[in-house]
Design a protein around this motif. Structure first.
Motif, PDB file in Angstrom:
ATOM      1  N   VAL A 161       0.835  -1.203   0.000  1.00 50.43           N
ATOM      2  CA  VAL A 161       0.000   0.000   0.000  1.00 50.43           C
ATOM      3  C   VAL A 161       0.872   1.256   0.000  1.00 50.43           C
ATOM      4  N   LEU A 217      -6.704   0.619   4.902  1.00 47.00           N
ATOM      5  CA  LEU A 217      -6.086  -0.152   3.823  1.00 47.00           C
ATOM      6  C   LEU A 217      -4.930  -1.029   4.313  1.00 47.00           C
ATOM      7  N   SER A 273      -8.669   2.166  -3.078  1.00 46.76           N
ATOM      8  CA  SER A 273      -7.828   3.285  -2.654  1.00 46.76           C
ATOM      9  C   SER A 273      -8.606   4.585  -2.784  1.00 46.76           C
TER      10      SER A 273
END
Length: 278
Positions: A90, A152, A111
């Protein structure tokens, strides 16, 4: 003799507009009524296995291109990225300004700007698959249950797909994460639209092998159907390999039998040809 049938989903069971031909539903139900086992074997994570696919009636699934195996509601195998691996990927994608989504059994996690940033690639992908209204495709249509705004950094991720700025992004991802499996999709070679990163040493053939061991079943009784390069390990592993009429050339070359296009009752015709309908 009962067969164990492994079916790719996109381009095999459903078309590239995610439409499910009634003939495919009929074929799968008749095959199971005749005593055969049917497993959907897909790059999708479980969160993308929408209800209409389960409602066909299947014996289980292989997801994440082989990272997840389920039989009759029981998880047989699940290999996912670690939290540290997910965090590193990420951060790397953020650093390059690439939009991405995380694929987990619990959901798909986009995202920050994925909805807008990935739309051109999704429309190009749809056009390449022959969709006539590709210019009007929306992200909500392609990813109806995508979750935005979530954390995330996760420990339940099967793989991470990202929009390629160019092919170098894929090559650099292989170098940055040599311990993981780096792939591409949405186009052949340098024409790929997406990259992905997932657990190493995983493919559909390995998952089929794990499932057969769980079932106590014989490889000689297996049938595989697919349309894309990612299906090749499964097609080469199983006793009978069927390519859809809409398959890439390498898949057709590897097949024992080439059936009709997904939209021309190809799955039903293959089942009929192989005597699976009972």
């Amino acid at each position: 003799m009962p067969r164990i049938i492994f079916l790719d989903v996109d381009g095999t069971v459903v078309d590239y507009s995610n439409q499910l031909p009634p003939s495919a539903v009929d074929a799968i139900r008749r095959a199971r009524a005749a005593g055969h086992l049917v497993f959907l074997t897909t790059g999708r994570s479980k969160a993308e296995m929408y209800e209409e696919l389960w409602e066909i009636g299947i014996d289980g699934m292989i997801g994440g291109n082989g990272s997840y195996v389920e039989h009759d509601g029981e998880v047989v195998m699940h290999q996912s990225l670690t939290l540290d691996e997910c965090r590193a990927i990420v951060d790397w994608l953020h650093g390059r300004g690439l939009e991405f989504y995380l694929e987990a059994n619990s959901g798909l996690y986009g995202s920050e700007n994925f909805k807008e940033g990935a739309l051109p690639a999704i429309r190009t992908y749809s056009a390449g698959k022959g969709r006539e209204d590709s210019a009007n495709v929306t992200m909500d249509e392609v990813f109806p249950e995508m979750i935005y705004g979530a954390d995330l950094y996760r420990d339940d991720i099967n793989k991470i797909s990202f929009v390629l700025g160019d092919y170098q992004d894929h090559l650099d991802s292989k170098e940055a994460f040599p311990q993981l499996k780096a792939g591409t999709w949405g186009g052949r070679g340098s024409h790929a639209l997406f990259g992905d990163l997932g657990v190493a040493n995983i493919d559909k053939a390995h998952a089929v092998d794990v499932l057969l061991a769980h079932l106590g079943a014989d490889r000689a009784d297996t049938v595989a159907m697919g349309d894309a390069t990612v299906d090749l390990p499964m097609l080469e592993y199983c006793a009978v390999a069927v390519a859809m009429g809409n398959s890439s050339d390498d898949v057709m070359a590897a097949a024992d039998y080439v059936t009709a296009d997904v939209n021309d009752d190809g799955l039903y015709q293959a089942f009929e040809h192989l005597g699976l309908l009972g």
